[in-house]
Structure formats: C-alpha cells, structure tokens
Motif scaffolding. Structure first.
Motif, PDB file in Angstrom:
ATOM      1  N   ASP A  27       0.769  -1.351   0.239  1.00 13.20           N
ATOM      2  CA  ASP A  27      -0.192  -0.214  -0.260  1.00 13.20           C
ATOM      3  C   ASP A  27       1.187   1.170   0.044  1.00 13.20           C
ATOM      4  N   PRO A  28       0.352   1.998  -0.649  1.00 13.40           N
ATOM      5  CA  PRO A  28       1.187   3.353  -1.075  1.00 13.40           C
ATOM      6  C   PRO A  28       1.460   4.091   1.245  1.00 13.40           C
ATOM      7  N   TRP A  29       1.775   4.486   1.204  1.00 14.54           N
ATOM      8  CA  TRP A  29       2.169   4.642   2.531  1.00 14.54           C
ATOM      9  C   TRP A  29       1.802   6.988   2.827  1.00 14.54           C
ATOM     10  N   GLU A  30       1.165   6.889   3.863  1.00 13.99           N
ATOM     11  CA  GLU A  30       0.754   7.927   3.839  1.00 13.99           C
ATOM     12  C   GLU A  30       1.479   9.432   4.256  1.00 13.99           C
ATOM     13  N   ASP A  31       2.557   9.208   4.868  1.00 14.00           N
ATOM     14  CA  ASP A  31       4.157  10.063   5.353  1.00 14.00           C
ATOM     15  C   ASP A  31       4.823  10.174   3.867  1.00 14.00           C
ATOM     16  N   MET A  32       4.859  10.786   3.674  1.00 13.38           N
ATOM     17  CA  MET A  32       5.635  10.571   2.459  1.00 13.38           C
ATOM     18  C   MET A  32       7.399  10.710   2.841  1.00 13.38           C
ATOM     19  N   VAL A  33       7.849  11.529   4.213  1.00 13.65           N
ATOM     20  CA  VAL A  33       9.151  11.785   4.740  1.00 13.65           C
ATOM     21  C   VAL A  33       9.248   9.873   5.356  1.00 13.65           C
ATOM     22  N   SER A  34       9.038   9.561   5.648  1.00 12.89           N
ATOM     23  CA  SER A  34       9.111   8.092   6.505  1.00 12.89           C
ATOM     24  C   SER A  34       8.456   6.776   5.897  1.00 12.89           C
ATOM     25  N   PRO A  35       8.501   5.817   4.773  1.00 12.26           N
ATOM     26  CA  PRO A  35       7.443   5.034   4.296  1.00 12.26           C
ATOM     27  C   PRO A  35       7.717   3.940   5.423  1.00 12.26           C
ATOM     28  N   PRO A  36       7.394   2.699   5.278  1.00 17.21           N
ATOM     29  CA  PRO A  36       7.821   1.895   5.896  1.00 17.21           C
ATOM     30  C   PRO A  36       8.829   0.672   5.632  1.00 17.21           C
ATOM     31  N   ALA A  37       8.894  -0.402   6.422  1.00 21.99           N
ATOM     32  CA  ALA A  37      10.012  -0.552   6.141  1.00 21.99           C
ATOM     33  C   ALA A  37       9.699  -1.536   4.826  1.00 21.99           C
ATOM     34  N   ALA A  38      10.402  -1.931   3.894  1.00 24.88           N
ATOM     35  CA  ALA A  38      10.158  -2.710   2.440  1.00 24.88           C
ATOM     36  C   ALA A  38       9.230  -3.932   3.154  1.00 24.88           C
ATOM     37  N   LEU A  39       8.505  -4.779   3.080  1.00 23.80           N
ATOM     38  CA  LEU A  39       8.706  -5.849   2.126  1.00 23.80           C
ATOM     39  C   LEU A  39       9.091  -6.971   1.329  1.00 23.80           C
ATOM     40  N   SER A  40       9.080  -8.183   1.421  1.00 20.72           N
ATOM     41  CA  SER A  40       9.100  -9.643   0.644  1.00 20.72           C
ATOM     42  C   SER A  40       7.891  -8.947  -0.280  1.00 20.72           C
ATOM     43  N   MET A  41       7.873  -8.922  -1.600  1.00 19.37           N
ATOM     44  CA  MET A  41       6.747  -9.390  -2.775  1.00 19.37           C
ATOM     45  C   MET A  41       6.929 -10.587  -3.444  1.00 19.37           C
ATOM     46  N   LEU A  42       7.826 -11.839  -2.786  1.00 21.84           N
ATOM     47  CA  LEU A  42       7.697 -12.564  -3.510  1.00 21.84           C
ATOM     48  C   LEU A  42       5.735 -13.422  -2.730  1.00 21.84           C
ATOM     49  N   PRO A  43       5.429 -13.097  -1.577  1.00 23.88           N
ATOM     50  CA  PRO A  43       4.258 -14.140  -1.131  1.00 23.88           C
ATOM     51  C   PRO A  43       3.258 -13.045  -2.240  1.00 23.88           C
ATOM     52  N   TYR A  44       3.091 -12.129  -3.447  1.00 29.08           N
ATOM     53  CA  TYR A  44       2.111 -11.597  -3.492  1.00 29.08           C
ATOM     54  C   TYR A  44       2.633 -11.783  -5.089  1.00 29.08           C
ATOM     55  N   LEU A  45       3.506 -12.529  -5.328  1.00 26.87           N
ATOM     56  CA  LEU A  45       3.679 -13.020  -6.950  1.00 26.87           C
ATOM     57  C   LEU A  45       3.491 -14.103  -7.549  1.00 26.87           C
ATOM     58  N   GLU A  46       2.920 -14.017  -9.011  1.00 27.64           N
ATOM     59  CA  GLU A  46       2.757 -15.250  -9.352  1.00 27.64           C
ATOM     60  C   GLU A  46       4.756 -15.535  -9.648  1.00 27.64           C
ATOM     61  N   ASP A  47       5.138 -17.204 -10.401  1.00 26.03           N
ATOM     62  CA  ASP A  47       5.980 -17.060 -10.033  1.00 26.03           C
ATOM     63  C   ASP A  47       6.564 -17.277 -11.523  1.00 26.03           C
ATOM     64  N   GLU A  48       5.783 -17.574 -12.500  1.00 26.48           N
ATOM     65  CA  GLU A  48       5.746 -16.927 -13.381  1.00 26.48           C
ATOM     66  C   GLU A  48       6.616 -15.769 -13.683  1.00 26.48           C
ATOM     67  N   VAL A  49       6.463 -14.786 -12.860  1.00 25.93           N
ATOM     68  CA  VAL A  49       7.208 -13.557 -13.577  1.00 25.93           C
ATOM     69  C   VAL A  49       8.258 -13.624 -12.876  1.00 25.93           C
ATOM     70  N   VAL A  50       8.804 -14.298 -11.811  1.00 22.80           N
ATOM     71  CA  VAL A  50      10.684 -13.932 -12.049  1.00 22.80           C
ATOM     72  C   VAL A  50      11.260 -15.183 -13.295  1.00 22.80           C
ATOM     73  N   PHE A  51      10.380 -16.130 -13.286  1.00 16.58           N
ATOM     74  CA  PHE A  51      10.978 -16.677 -14.744  1.00 16.58           C
ATOM     75  C   PHE A  51      11.137 -16.660 -15.930  1.00 16.58           C
ATOM     76  N   ALA A  52      10.166 -14.726 -16.240  1.00 17.55           N
ATOM     77  CA  ALA A  52      10.256 -14.028 -17.321  1.00 17.55           C
ATOM     78  C   ALA A  52      11.002 -12.755 -17.117  1.00 17.55           C
ATOM     79  N   LEU A  53      11.553 -12.474 -16.177  1.00 23.92           N
ATOM     80  CA  LEU A  53      12.182 -11.265 -15.969  1.00 23.92           C
ATOM     81  C   LEU A  53      13.983 -11.950 -16.064  1.00 23.92           C
ATOM     82  N   GLU A  54      13.953 -13.388 -15.317  1.00 25.57           N
ATOM     83  CA  GLU A  54      15.020 -14.062 -15.418  1.00 25.57           C
ATOM     84  C   GLU A  54      15.510 -13.663 -17.252  1.00 25.57           C
TER      85      GLU A  54
END
Length: 174
Positions: A27-54
């Motif tokens: 989600d976009p953060w409300e406070d543009m000065v200090s965004p939250p810590a980044a999370l791994s997006m791998l649980p939300y991403l289809e594996d075929e995207v990773v192989f297409a990027l490779e």
C-alpha cells in the motif's frame, strides 16, 4: 504458484535476480517523509513473473533493476492492474533500465514467450522504466503496448510512440 514458494533448486536457475530484490510496499504510505520498511513481495507475485524477468535479463544482456516504488510488484489498489494482488497473485513487475535503451528492452521482451505486455515510462525517476507482465499475448502474437508520461504531476497513458519516447529521453539529459 507464489514466487515465495519457488524451491531452492528452481531459485538456483535464477542468475540475474536475488530474492532480496523483490521488495516493495503493498500500500502507498501516507507519510512521504518516512515510508514503512519494505517487505518481500514474493508472496504476492506469480512465480512465472520471476522466470520471465530472468529470461528478459538473459536476452537483454544488461542489468535491469526492480523498481522500489510502491505498487511496482504488487498492489492492493487498481483492481484492473496486472499488479493487483487481492484474491489473486500479481502478474507484473516494473523495472528501471540503467544501462539499456527502452527500445533494446522492448526488442528483448518480444523474444521472451512468457511476456505478454510492455509499457515504456521514459520519465521515471533516476532511470527510465518499463512494465512487463505475463498476460496472454494478442492472438497475432504481439505484446500489449503503451507508454506513459507526466502532465504536471499526473501520469497519462497512451499508445507507444518511439519518437515521443526519444524526445522525452532527450529532455532528461538536459
């Protein structure tokens, strides 16, 4: 399958991207000065995207960087987006292009069967950017194509026009 479920043996086939590169924000953060810590997006991403990027990176022969912008891998807003990850996995990724032209990335994307769409973003931040996703190609085998540019602070979308892209890129160098 979720990209986070790719087993170590299959990850060993990925030479150009590490799991730690797939970071972002759901989600976009409300406070543009200090965004939250980044999370791994791998649980939300289809594996075929990773192989297409490779495959895209291998075909291109030059680095591509996964965008760190909110929603570049997965997002909970924009239900029509290939990045959307509510009740399904994201089928898209936005990339920065530090050492190639957008045309070179496009040419490589055409040769990667897993890629079904290409969007050019010549005005993005530090580097020009591209969107790729794994939607089915058009019946004639062509990629879905578009570009985006800024009018003030609003990003506007239209047909991919390489002359316009070149003009925007020339304006970046000034």
């Amino acid at each position: 399958m979720k990209a986070s479920e790719i087993d170590p043996l299959r990850w060993s086939l990925i030479h150009h991207f590490g799991q730690e590169e797939f970071l972002g924000w759901k989600d976009p953060w409300e406070d543009m000065v200090s965004p939250p810590a980044a999370l791994s997006m791998l649980p939300y991403l289809e594996d075929e995207v990773v192989f297409a990027l490779e495959a895209l990176r291998e075909k291109l022969g030059k680095p591509l960087l996964i965008s760190r912008d909110a929603g570049a891998i997965a997002r909970t807003w924009s239900p029509g987006s290939q990045h959307y990850c509510v009740e399904r996995l994201s089928h898209a990724c936005d990339l920065w292009v530090p050492q190639s032209t957008l045309q070179e990335v496009y040419a490589a994307a055409q040769d990667v069967p897993g890629i079904g769409a290409f969007g050019a973003y010549p005005q993005w931040g530090t580097y020009p950017g591209v969107h790729v996703d794994t939607r089915p190609r058009k019946p004639n085998g062509d990629l879905a194509l578009w570009m985006a540019w800024y009018q003030g602070t609003e990003q506007v979308y239209g047909a991919l026009d390489w002359k316009r892209v070149d003009k925007m890129l020339a304006g970046r160098k000034k």
